[in-house]
Scaffold this motif. Structure first.
Motif, PDB file in Angstrom:
ATOM      1  N   LEU A   1      -1.649  64.988 -26.984  1.00  0.00           N
ATOM      2  CA  LEU A   1      -2.640  63.912 -26.894  1.00  0.00           C
ATOM      3  C   LEU A   1      -3.216  63.719 -25.494  1.00  0.00           C
ATOM      4  CD1 LEU A   1      -0.663  61.282 -29.026  1.00  0.00           C
ATOM      5  CD2 LEU A   1      -2.454  62.850 -29.814  1.00  0.00           C
ATOM      6  N   ASP A   2      -2.413  63.959 -24.457  1.00  0.00           N
ATOM      7  CA  ASP A   2      -2.883  63.691 -23.094  1.00  0.00           C
ATOM      8  C   ASP A   2      -2.001  64.439 -22.109  1.00  0.00           C
ATOM      9  OD1 ASP A   2      -4.279  62.574 -20.956  1.00  0.00           O
ATOM     10  OD2 ASP A   2      -3.059  60.748 -20.913  1.00  0.00           O
ATOM     11  N   VAL A   3      -2.571  64.846 -20.994  1.00  0.00           N
ATOM     12  CA  VAL A   3      -1.831  65.488 -19.894  1.00  0.00           C
ATOM     13  C   VAL A   3      -2.316  64.859 -18.600  1.00  0.00           C
ATOM     14  CG1 VAL A   3      -1.243  67.654 -18.746  1.00  0.00           C
ATOM     15  CG2 VAL A   3      -1.792  67.657 -21.192  1.00  0.00           C
ATOM     16  N   ASP A   4      -1.379  64.375 -17.775  1.00  0.00           N
ATOM     17  CA  ASP A   4      -1.795  63.662 -16.564  1.00  0.00           C
ATOM     18  C   ASP A   4      -0.633  63.610 -15.576  1.00  0.00           C
ATOM     19  OD1 ASP A   4      -3.318  62.059 -14.804  1.00  0.00           O
ATOM     20  OD2 ASP A   4      -4.242  61.008 -16.482  1.00  0.00           O
ATOM     21  N   ASP A   5      -0.820  62.838 -14.498  1.00  0.00           N
ATOM     22  CA  ASP A   5       0.221  62.625 -13.492  1.00  0.00           C
ATOM     23  C   ASP A   5       0.520  61.143 -13.380  1.00  0.00           C
ATOM     24  OD1 ASP A   5       0.453  65.333 -12.743  1.00  0.00           O
ATOM     25  OD2 ASP A   5      -1.268  65.163 -11.393  1.00  0.00           O
ATOM     26  N   TYR A   6       1.775  60.844 -13.007  1.00  0.00           N
ATOM     27  CA  TYR A   6       2.213  59.465 -12.819  1.00  0.00           C
ATOM     28  C   TYR A   6       2.584  59.288 -11.349  1.00  0.00           C
ATOM     29  CZ  TYR A   6       5.393  55.395 -13.192  1.00  0.00           C
ATOM     30  OH  TYR A   6       6.023  54.177 -13.015  1.00  0.00           O
ATOM     31  N   SER A   7       1.824  58.453 -10.634  1.00  0.00           N
ATOM     32  CA  SER A   7       2.058  58.244  -9.199  1.00  0.00           C
ATOM     33  C   SER A   7       2.989  57.059  -8.970  1.00  0.00           C
ATOM     34  CB  SER A   7       0.730  57.992  -8.477  1.00  0.00           C
ATOM     35  OG  SER A   7      -0.093  59.138  -8.540  1.00  0.00           O
ATOM     36  N   THR A   8       4.041  57.277  -8.164  1.00  0.00           N
ATOM     37  CA  THR A   8       4.984  56.223  -7.808  1.00  0.00           C
ATOM     38  C   THR A   8       5.222  56.270  -6.301  1.00  0.00           C
ATOM     39  OG1 THR A   8       7.013  57.564  -7.957  1.00  0.00           O
ATOM     40  CG2 THR A   8       6.141  56.664 -10.018  1.00  0.00           C
ATOM     41  N   ASN A   9       6.005  55.321  -5.796  1.00  0.00           N
ATOM     42  CA  ASN A   9       6.356  55.316  -4.370  1.00  0.00           C
ATOM     43  C   ASN A   9       7.211  56.521  -4.003  1.00  0.00           C
ATOM     44  OD1 ASN A   9       4.998  52.899  -3.984  1.00  0.00           O
ATOM     45  ND2 ASN A   9       6.817  51.657  -4.435  1.00  0.00           N
ATOM     46  N   GLU A  10       7.912  57.081  -5.015  1.00  0.00           N
ATOM     47  CA  GLU A  10       8.787  58.235  -4.756  1.00  0.00           C
ATOM     48  C   GLU A  10       8.061  59.563  -4.874  1.00  0.00           C
ATOM     49  OE1 GLU A  10       9.523  55.808  -6.862  1.00  0.00           O
ATOM     50  OE2 GLU A  10      11.152  54.748  -5.801  1.00  0.00           O
ATOM     51  N   GLY A  11       6.827  59.532  -5.357  1.00  0.00           N
ATOM     52  CA  GLY A  11       6.077  60.770  -5.500  1.00  0.00           C
ATOM     53  C   GLY A  11       5.231  60.763  -6.760  1.00  0.00           C
ATOM     54  N   THR A  12       4.596  61.888  -7.029  1.00  0.00           N
ATOM     55  CA  THR A  12       3.748  62.046  -8.216  1.00  0.00           C
ATOM     56  C   THR A  12       4.440  62.986  -9.201  1.00  0.00           C
ATOM     57  OG1 THR A  12       1.741  61.684  -6.916  1.00  0.00           O
ATOM     58  CG2 THR A  12       1.486  62.770  -9.049  1.00  0.00           C
ATOM     59  N   PHE A  13       4.508  62.564 -10.467  1.00  0.00           N
ATOM     60  CA  PHE A  13       5.242  63.313 -11.480  1.00  0.00           C
ATOM     61  C   PHE A  13       4.331  63.662 -12.657  1.00  0.00           C
ATOM     62  CE2 PHE A  13       8.080  60.521  -9.199  1.00  0.00           C
ATOM     63  CZ  PHE A  13       9.119  61.364  -8.826  1.00  0.00           C
ATOM     64  N   PRO A  14       4.374  64.920 -13.106  1.00  0.00           N
ATOM     65  CA  PRO A  14       3.527  65.321 -14.237  1.00  0.00           C
ATOM     66  C   PRO A  14       4.087  64.776 -15.554  1.00  0.00           C
ATOM     67  CG  PRO A  14       4.972  67.124 -13.617  1.00  0.00           C
ATOM     68  CD  PRO A  14       5.200  66.031 -12.596  1.00  0.00           C
ATOM     69  N   PHE A  15       3.197  64.484 -16.480  1.00  0.00           N
ATOM     70  CA  PHE A  15       3.649  64.059 -17.807  1.00  0.00           C
ATOM     71  C   PHE A  15       2.624  64.486 -18.851  1.00  0.00           C
ATOM     72  CE2 PHE A  15       0.917  60.383 -16.780  1.00  0.00           C
ATOM     73  CZ  PHE A  15       0.269  60.147 -18.004  1.00  0.00           C
ATOM     74  N   TYR A  16       3.084  64.474 -20.103  1.00  0.00           N
ATOM     75  CA  TYR A  16       2.139  64.657 -21.199  1.00  0.00           C
ATOM     76  C   TYR A  16       2.526  63.730 -22.348  1.00  0.00           C
ATOM     77  CZ  TYR A  16       5.645  67.977 -23.130  1.00  0.00           C
ATOM     78  OH  TYR A  16       6.788  68.569 -23.603  1.00  0.00           O
ATOM     79  N   ALA A  17       1.511  63.295 -23.087  1.00  0.00           N
ATOM     80  CA  ALA A  17       1.718  62.436 -24.255  1.00  0.00           C
ATOM     81  C   ALA A  17       1.515  63.281 -25.505  1.00  0.00           C
ATOM     82  CB  ALA A  17       0.737  61.269 -24.233  1.00  0.00           C
ATOM     83  N   MET A  18       2.377  63.059 -26.483  1.00  0.00           N
ATOM     84  CA  MET A  18       2.284  63.830 -27.722  1.00  0.00           C
ATOM     85  C   MET A  18       2.540  62.923 -28.916  1.00  0.00           C
ATOM     86  SD  MET A  18       5.830  65.976 -27.232  1.00  0.00           S
ATOM     87  CE  MET A  18       7.226  65.156 -26.424  1.00  0.00           C
ATOM     88  N   GLU A  19       2.253  63.442 -30.075  1.00  0.00           N
ATOM     89  CA  GLU A  19       2.468  62.719 -31.317  1.00  0.00           C
ATOM     90  C   GLU A  19       3.935  62.303 -31.444  1.00  0.00           C
ATOM     91  OE1 GLU A  19       2.188  63.829 -36.120  1.00  0.00           O
ATOM     92  OE2 GLU A  19       1.923  65.344 -34.557  1.00  0.00           O
ATOM     93  N   TYR A  20       4.164  61.057 -31.831  1.00  0.00           N
ATOM     94  CA  TYR A  20       5.530  60.591 -32.083  1.00  0.00           C
ATOM     95  C   TYR A  20       5.846  60.818 -33.548  1.00  0.00           C
ATOM     96  CZ  TYR A  20       9.513  57.426 -32.731  1.00  0.00           C
ATOM     97  OH  TYR A  20      10.741  56.899 -33.055  1.00  0.00           O
ATOM     98  N   LEU A  21       6.766  61.740 -33.814  1.00  0.00           N
ATOM     99  CA  LEU A  21       7.112  62.101 -35.182  1.00  0.00           C
ATOM    100  C   LEU A  21       8.161  61.138 -35.731  1.00  0.00           C
ATOM    101  CD1 LEU A  21       7.365  65.971 -34.749  1.00  0.00           C
ATOM    102  CD2 LEU A  21       5.468  64.674 -35.712  1.00  0.00           C
ATOM    103  N   LYS A  22       7.849  60.527 -36.870  1.00  0.00           N
ATOM    104  CA  LYS A  22       8.784  59.621 -37.518  1.00  0.00           C
ATOM    105  C   LYS A  22       9.417  60.340 -38.707  1.00  0.00           C
ATOM    106  CE  LYS A  22       6.144  55.508 -36.229  1.00  0.00           C
ATOM    107  NZ  LYS A  22       5.404  54.318 -36.712  1.00  0.00           N
TER     108      LYS A  22
END
Length: 320
Positions: free
Chosen positions: A85-106
């Motif tokens: 669903l999405d690919v991006d980075d998450y910026s924090t005081n400790e650094g920038t971390f890559p992440f991706y969002a995907m379908e949540y399978l129930k």
């Protein structure tokens, strides 16, 4: 490479809000779903409802997983894993971390599903899983860390979906993530080279795991004899004994061959066992009653067999 278990993003508390650095999409952490060598997966709330969010510490590892998810969506039109669903980075005081969002399978975990609904589901799901693996292998990948924890039963109709692609590896390379019980290297029965037979060994161990939910450790000089004894000790596994040993010993070169054998076993499996009874003198009324009862049982198993076969054929149609 930073160890993901020591990363500040591996234990985000419930309610944490994060916004993608580039796409500016907001997410709210609901709870942690799991953590592995390449990152931590969370259930998160988004503008589109519940999603699964995986945050990592290594851009190359996350990029590799994203590429795998993209491939999944292109393998003969089948959606093998969660939709990306999405690919991006998450910026924090400790650094920038890559992440991706995907379908949540129930859905429901594989082992509890089979325990609740019966042994016949094992063959159905294994046939479907082998078909999916064959498509993955033909696309140039091995799943790697194949185990029940990475499989989920969704539906209706009930079918298996893959959850975590962190161990997926290009064919010919070294497996990058594995779990000992399902790893042929641990059992001294092959290398950790990414190839179809590596995944097929794991399929055999998943089938064994269904009847040994607590698993067991390697404790013999000849592990394949230990596994053979474990198979022969469980009546539900006996029909699959030869198929399981072929997979364990690496005799299948591709998933389609193993799938063919499992389909043949399911097709030839007896629906009931006739037990001879001691001869006794019966009245005409008792004989008629027993015949009616026997006919009912026969009809029941005949209908059950038909429905089971119809369901298998339906799944085949969905996978073609």
């Amino acid at each position: 490479m930073m160890n993901s278990t020591k990363s500040p993003v591996c234990n985000l508390p419930t309610g944490t809000r994060l916004v993608g650095k580039w796409h500016q999409k907001p997410y709210k952490i609901v709870k942690q779903l799991g953590s592995g060598a390449t990152g931590t997966v969370y259930l998160a709330d988004s503008a589109h409802g519940d999603i699964a969010l995986k945050i990592g510490v290594n851009n190359m590892a996350i990029t590799s997983e994203v590429n795998v998810l993209k491939h999944f969506s292109k393998v003969q039109g089948q959606i093998l894993g969660p939709s990306l669903l999405d690919v991006d980075d998450y910026s924090t005081n400790e650094g920038t971390f890559p992440f991706y969002a995907m379908e949540y399978l129930k859905g429901e975990e594989l082992l509890p599903f089979i325990r609740k609904r019966g042994d016949e589901w094992l063959g159905i799901f294994i046939v479907q899983l082998l078909g999916d693996l064959d498509r993955l292998h033909r696309a140039g990948w091995a799943f790697g860390d194949l185990k029940p924890d990475n499989l989920l039963v969704v539906g209706p109709p009930s079918r298996i979906r893959w959850m975590d692609v962190g161990g997926t590896t290009l064919l010919g390379r070294s497996i990058k993530e594995y779990t000992e019980f399902y790893d042929r290297g641990y059992w001294n029965l092959g290398t950790r080279k990414a190839e179809p037979s590596y995944d097929l060994f794991a399929v055999a161990m998943i089938m064994i795991n269904c009847y040994y939910p607590k698993r067991f450790n390697k404790n013999e000089d000849k592990p394949h004899f230990q596994l053979k004894k474990a198979i022969e000790a469980k009546p539900a596994l006996l029909p699959y004994r030869q198929v399981l040993m072929n997979a364990i010993l690496g005799k299948y070169v591709d998933a389609q061959l193993m799938r063919k054998d499992v389909v043949e076993l399911i097709s030839n499996k007896k629906t009931y066992t006739h037990k001879p009874q001691r001869k006794t003198r019966k009245t005409h009324k008792e004989t008629k009653k027993q015949k009616g009862k026997g006919s009912y049982i026969f009809d029941f198993f005949l209908v059950s067999s038909f429905l089971l076969l119809a369901y298998i054929l339906y799944l085949f149609g969905q996978m073609m």
